[in-house]
Design a protein around this motif. Structure first.
Motif, PDB file in Angstrom:
ATOM      1  N   ALA A 228       0.836  -1.246  -0.081  1.00  0.00           N
ATOM      2  CA  ALA A 228      -0.006   0.054   0.013  1.00  0.00           C
ATOM      3  C   ALA A 228       0.673   1.075  -0.106  1.00  0.00           C
ATOM      4  O   ALA A 228       0.305   2.390   0.020  1.00  0.00           O
ATOM      5  N   LEU A 229       2.347   1.163   0.087  1.00  0.00           N
ATOM      6  CA  LEU A 229       3.143   2.437  -0.110  1.00  0.00           C
ATOM      7  C   LEU A 229       3.423   2.453  -1.519  1.00  0.00           C
ATOM      8  O   LEU A 229       3.671   1.530  -2.308  1.00  0.00           O
ATOM      9  N   LYS A 230       3.525   3.670  -2.078  1.00  0.00           N
ATOM     10  CA  LYS A 230       3.697   3.955  -3.448  1.00  0.00           C
ATOM     11  C   LYS A 230       5.230   4.659  -3.664  1.00  0.00           C
ATOM     12  O   LYS A 230       5.634   5.411  -2.969  1.00  0.00           O
ATOM     13  N   PHE A 231       6.166   3.878  -4.485  1.00  0.00           N
ATOM     14  CA  PHE A 231       7.416   4.253  -4.735  1.00  0.00           C
ATOM     15  C   PHE A 231       7.352   4.623  -6.197  1.00  0.00           C
ATOM     16  O   PHE A 231       7.034   3.702  -7.151  1.00  0.00           O
ATOM     17  N   PHE A 232       8.273   5.870  -6.431  1.00  0.00           N
ATOM     18  CA  PHE A 232       8.532   6.103  -7.840  1.00  0.00           C
ATOM     19  C   PHE A 232       9.849   5.594  -8.071  1.00  0.00           C
ATOM     20  O   PHE A 232      10.866   6.207  -7.482  1.00  0.00           O
ATOM     21  N   PRO A 233      10.250   4.843  -9.136  1.00  0.00           N
ATOM     22  CA  PRO A 233      11.565   4.516  -9.403  1.00  0.00           C
ATOM     23  C   PRO A 233      12.597   5.478  -9.756  1.00  0.00           C
ATOM     24  O   PRO A 233      13.565   5.732  -9.341  1.00  0.00           O
ATOM     25  N   GLU A 234      12.108   6.683 -10.301  1.00  0.00           N
ATOM     26  CA  GLU A 234      12.970   7.580 -10.688  1.00  0.00           C
ATOM     27  C   GLU A 234      13.272   8.534  -9.539  1.00  0.00           C
ATOM     28  O   GLU A 234      14.552   8.816  -9.359  1.00  0.00           O
ATOM     29  N   LEU A 236      13.680   7.122  -6.374  1.00  0.00           N
ATOM     30  CA  LEU A 236      14.660   5.982  -5.741  1.00  0.00           C
ATOM     31  C   LEU A 236      15.734   6.251  -6.332  1.00  0.00           C
ATOM     32  O   LEU A 236      17.066   6.369  -5.574  1.00  0.00           O
ATOM     33  N   GLU A 237      15.785   6.347  -7.812  1.00  0.00           N
ATOM     34  CA  GLU A 237      17.188   6.291  -8.438  1.00  0.00           C
ATOM     35  C   GLU A 237      18.131   7.483  -8.046  1.00  0.00           C
ATOM     36  O   GLU A 237      19.242   7.368  -7.735  1.00  0.00           O
ATOM     37  N   ALA A 238      17.424   8.619  -7.884  1.00  0.00           N
ATOM     38  CA  ALA A 238      18.110   9.737  -7.560  1.00  0.00           C
ATOM     39  C   ALA A 238      18.214   9.670  -6.065  1.00  0.00           C
ATOM     40  O   ALA A 238      19.386  10.114  -5.747  1.00  0.00           O
ATOM     41  N   LEU A 239      17.789   9.264  -5.118  1.00  0.00           N
ATOM     42  CA  LEU A 239      18.211   8.871  -3.664  1.00  0.00           C
ATOM     43  C   LEU A 239      19.220   7.901  -3.560  1.00  0.00           C
ATOM     44  O   LEU A 239      20.012   8.355  -2.904  1.00  0.00           O
ATOM     45  N   TYR A 240      19.315   6.912  -4.432  1.00  0.00           N
ATOM     46  CA  TYR A 240      20.719   5.985  -4.576  1.00  0.00           C
ATOM     47  C   TYR A 240      21.976   6.462  -5.113  1.00  0.00           C
ATOM     48  O   TYR A 240      22.891   5.859  -4.876  1.00  0.00           O
ATOM     49  N   ALA A 241      21.744   7.554  -5.575  1.00  0.00           N
ATOM     50  CA  ALA A 241      22.810   8.170  -6.623  1.00  0.00           C
ATOM     51  C   ALA A 241      23.879   8.365  -5.742  1.00  0.00           C
ATOM     52  O   ALA A 241      25.231   7.953  -6.220  1.00  0.00           O
ATOM     53  N   PRO A 242      24.141   8.848  -4.652  1.00  0.00           N
ATOM     54  CA  PRO A 242      25.451   8.927  -3.820  1.00  0.00           C
ATOM     55  C   PRO A 242      25.979   7.739  -3.449  1.00  0.00           C
ATOM     56  O   PRO A 242      27.321   7.657  -3.454  1.00  0.00           O
ATOM     57  N   ALA A 243      25.348   6.550  -3.214  1.00  0.00           N
ATOM     58  CA  ALA A 243      26.227   5.335  -3.113  1.00  0.00           C
ATOM     59  C   ALA A 243      26.523   4.454  -4.391  1.00  0.00           C
ATOM     60  O   ALA A 243      27.036   3.636  -4.379  1.00  0.00           O
ATOM     61  N   LEU A 244      26.118   4.906  -5.412  1.00  0.00           N
ATOM     62  CA  LEU A 244      26.161   4.521  -6.784  1.00  0.00           C
ATOM     63  C   LEU A 244      26.899   5.526  -7.710  1.00  0.00           C
ATOM     64  O   LEU A 244      26.844   5.134  -9.137  1.00  0.00           O
ATOM     65  N   ALA A 245      27.740   6.227  -7.401  1.00  0.00           N
ATOM     66  CA  ALA A 245      28.488   7.161  -8.204  1.00  0.00           C
ATOM     67  C   ALA A 245      29.297   6.332  -9.296  1.00  0.00           C
ATOM     68  O   ALA A 245      30.042   5.374  -8.869  1.00  0.00           O
ATOM     69  N   GLY A 246      29.088   6.921 -10.588  1.00  0.00           N
ATOM     70  CA  GLY A 246      29.746   5.989 -11.620  1.00  0.00           C
ATOM     71  C   GLY A 246      29.359   4.849 -12.110  1.00  0.00           C
ATOM     72  O   GLY A 246      29.893   4.119 -12.890  1.00  0.00           O
ATOM     73  N   ARG A 247      28.141   4.633 -11.363  1.00  0.00           N
ATOM     74  CA  ARG A 247      27.677   3.102 -11.849  1.00  0.00           C
ATOM     75  C   ARG A 247      26.273   3.117 -12.889  1.00  0.00           C
ATOM     76  O   ARG A 247      25.699   4.435 -12.483  1.00  0.00           O
ATOM     77  N   GLU A 248      26.163   2.376 -13.456  1.00  0.00           N
ATOM     78  CA  GLU A 248      24.921   2.264 -14.370  1.00  0.00           C
ATOM     79  C   GLU A 248      23.899   1.474 -13.672  1.00  0.00           C
ATOM     80  O   GLU A 248      24.207   0.488 -13.343  1.00  0.00           O
ATOM     81  N   GLY A 260       2.890  -7.523  -2.740  1.00  0.00           N
ATOM     82  CA  GLY A 260       2.211  -7.276  -3.971  1.00  0.00           C
ATOM     83  C   GLY A 260       3.601  -6.861  -5.128  1.00  0.00           C
ATOM     84  O   GLY A 260       3.785  -7.547  -5.947  1.00  0.00           O
ATOM     85  N   GLN A 261       4.113  -5.844  -4.479  1.00  0.00           N
ATOM     86  CA  GLN A 261       5.486  -5.580  -5.333  1.00  0.00           C
ATOM     87  C   GLN A 261       6.723  -5.272  -4.281  1.00  0.00           C
ATOM     88  O   GLN A 261       6.356  -4.838  -3.014  1.00  0.00           O
ATOM     89  N   VAL A 262       7.917  -5.319  -4.836  1.00  0.00           N
ATOM     90  CA  VAL A 262       8.879  -4.844  -3.666  1.00  0.00           C
ATOM     91  C   VAL A 262      10.003  -4.194  -4.590  1.00  0.00           C
ATOM     92  O   VAL A 262       9.979  -4.164  -5.954  1.00  0.00           O
ATOM     93  N   ILE A 263      10.884  -3.326  -4.275  1.00  0.00           N
ATOM     94  CA  ILE A 263      11.810  -2.536  -4.942  1.00  0.00           C
ATOM     95  C   ILE A 263      12.914  -3.481  -5.415  1.00  0.00           C
ATOM     96  O   ILE A 263      13.571  -4.097  -4.339  1.00  0.00           O
ATOM     97  N   CYS A 264      13.358  -3.368  -6.488  1.00  0.00           N
ATOM     98  CA  CYS A 264      14.544  -4.090  -7.069  1.00  0.00           C
ATOM     99  C   CYS A 264      15.378  -3.138  -7.774  1.00  0.00           C
ATOM    100  O   CYS A 264      15.077  -2.313  -8.668  1.00  0.00           O
ATOM    101  N   LEU A 265      16.739  -3.290  -7.259  1.00  0.00           N
ATOM    102  CA  LEU A 265      17.845  -2.472  -8.063  1.00  0.00           C
ATOM    103  C   LEU A 265      18.445  -3.326  -9.076  1.00  0.00           C
ATOM    104  O   LEU A 265      19.156  -4.221  -8.583  1.00  0.00           O
ATOM    105  N   VAL A 266      18.748  -2.948 -10.317  1.00  0.00           N
ATOM    106  CA  VAL A 266      19.236  -3.446 -11.259  1.00  0.00           C
ATOM    107  C   VAL A 266      20.664  -2.818 -11.551  1.00  0.00           C
ATOM    108  O   VAL A 266      20.568  -1.704 -12.067  1.00  0.00           O
ATOM    109  N   ARG A 286      12.347   1.692   4.391  1.00  0.00           N
ATOM    110  CA  ARG A 286      11.377   1.072   3.409  1.00  0.00           C
ATOM    111  C   ARG A 286      11.697   1.543   1.922  1.00  0.00           C
ATOM    112  O   ARG A 286      11.377   0.962   1.182  1.00  0.00           O
ATOM    113  N   ARG A 287      12.666   2.591   1.685  1.00  0.00           N
ATOM    114  CA  ARG A 287      13.019   2.930   0.567  1.00  0.00           C
ATOM    115  C   ARG A 287      14.293   2.034  -0.106  1.00  0.00           C
ATOM    116  O   ARG A 287      14.674   2.457  -1.306  1.00  0.00           O
ATOM    117  N   LEU A 288      14.726   1.119   0.723  1.00  0.00           N
ATOM    118  CA  LEU A 288      15.949   0.371   0.427  1.00  0.00           C
ATOM    119  C   LEU A 288      15.356  -0.782  -0.547  1.00  0.00           C
ATOM    120  O   LEU A 288      14.318  -1.271  -0.221  1.00  0.00           O
TER     121      LEU A 288
END
Length: 314
Positions: A228-234, A236-248, A260-266, A286-288
């Protein structure tokens, strides 16, 4: 087969009222559409007015005219009388003379950021295709670029709004003669009376500040509904950016029996240590991501945009 500038200009000067174009395929199957030349000219005139482009100007784009961004730079030159400087279509962009407007995509920014002469030569930098990270925007601003992030699509003949790369809030401002509204889903409606479409409904969820300004949140058709919580991938991608500098990488929702659904990082390449770095920068657990998946090469469209595939576990 890629279209050449000469071929596009022949089509532009033909007796037809339309130009054939293709959507990028980043939000669905690529499709061929017919754009009215009058709409393209209207869009080009608005962009030239915003950036002060006229017969005295030089504009350039290391972009293929097979796609709308490259086509529209050619149209802007036709409408304004500016000189169109042809640059090789490559991620390695080199500007050797003053340019009033340079249009690029994010994958071309690193070459500009490592060129000490580029900020003085490029008066305005127009970034399309996808939004660069906050870190890249800070570097562009610190290096002295006057850079703008575009919001638009093939159907609107390029951008209908721009955000300054120097604005940490990333507020998009309407182009001339364009206003905005939202539907019941909070998705953006583009209102453009001077275009043939008049009003265009998008699937982009926004925070509408007023009829000419909005903050973009993400695609309604990509939202992750997890317990019942809604997360926008875009977001989350901005939120993760400091931990993933230089990565695609990209974020997508995947099916889960409990939530129902869970967050997946590829992530492209090795995932070693990523979970720990994410825990250091993401305060709301919850955003991890529930899953972190490594792939050799991220799926991309024909013009280089990342495609978020949810079939990662199928």
């Amino acid at each position: 087969m890629a279209e050449t500038l000469k071929e596009f200009l022949a089509e532009w000067h033909s007796g037809s009222d339309v130009v054939l174009a293709h959507t990028s395929g980043s939000t669905g199957t690529p499709k061929e559409i017919r754009l009215l030349k009058s709409d393209m000219a209207q869009s080009a005139a608005a962009t030239c007015r915003f950036f002060g482009i006229g017969p005295w100007s030089v504009i350039a784009a290391p972009l293929s005219v097979s796609y709308i961004a490259g086509k529209m730079m050619a149209v802007r030159a036709e409408v304004s009388g500016a000189r169109l400087l042809e640059l090789p279509v490559s991620n390695e962009v080199k500007v050797t003379e003053p340019v009033d407007l340079l249009a690029v995509v994010p994958s071309q920014l690193p070459s500009l950021l490592t060129d000490p002469e580029a900020p003085a030569l490029v008066r305005n930098l127009l970034i399309g295709g996808a939004a660069p990270s906050a870190q890249v925007c800070r570097q562009l601003t610190e290096d002295g670029f006057r850079a703008f992030i575009s919001y638009g699509m093939t159907e609107t003949c390029s951008q209908v709004a721009l955000a300054s790369a120097a604005d940490p809030e990333r507020v998009f401002m309407a182009m001339p003669d364009v206003t905005f509204a939202t539907d019941s889903r909070a998705c953006l409606t583009v209102i453009a009376p001077k275009f043939s479409f008049k009003a265009l409904q998008t699937n982009d969820v926004v925070e509408l500040l007023d009829e000419r300004r909005f903050r973009w949140r993400g695609r309604a058709d990509g939202v992750i509904n997890s317990g019942a919580l809604k997360f926008f991938p875009e977001e989350l991608e901005a939120l993760y950016a400091p931990a993933l500098a230089g990565r695609e990488y990209y974020v997508v929702g995947v099916p889960d029996e409990k939530w129902g659904q869970v967050i997946c990082l590829v992530v492209e390449g090795c995932t070693l240590g990523i979970a720990e770095r994410l825990e250091d920068v993401v305060t709301d657990r919850r955003r991890l991501p529930k899953h972190i998946v490594s792939v050799r090469t991220l799926p991309r469209t024909s013009n280089g945009k990342i495609r978020r595939l949810s079939e990662i576990f199928s």
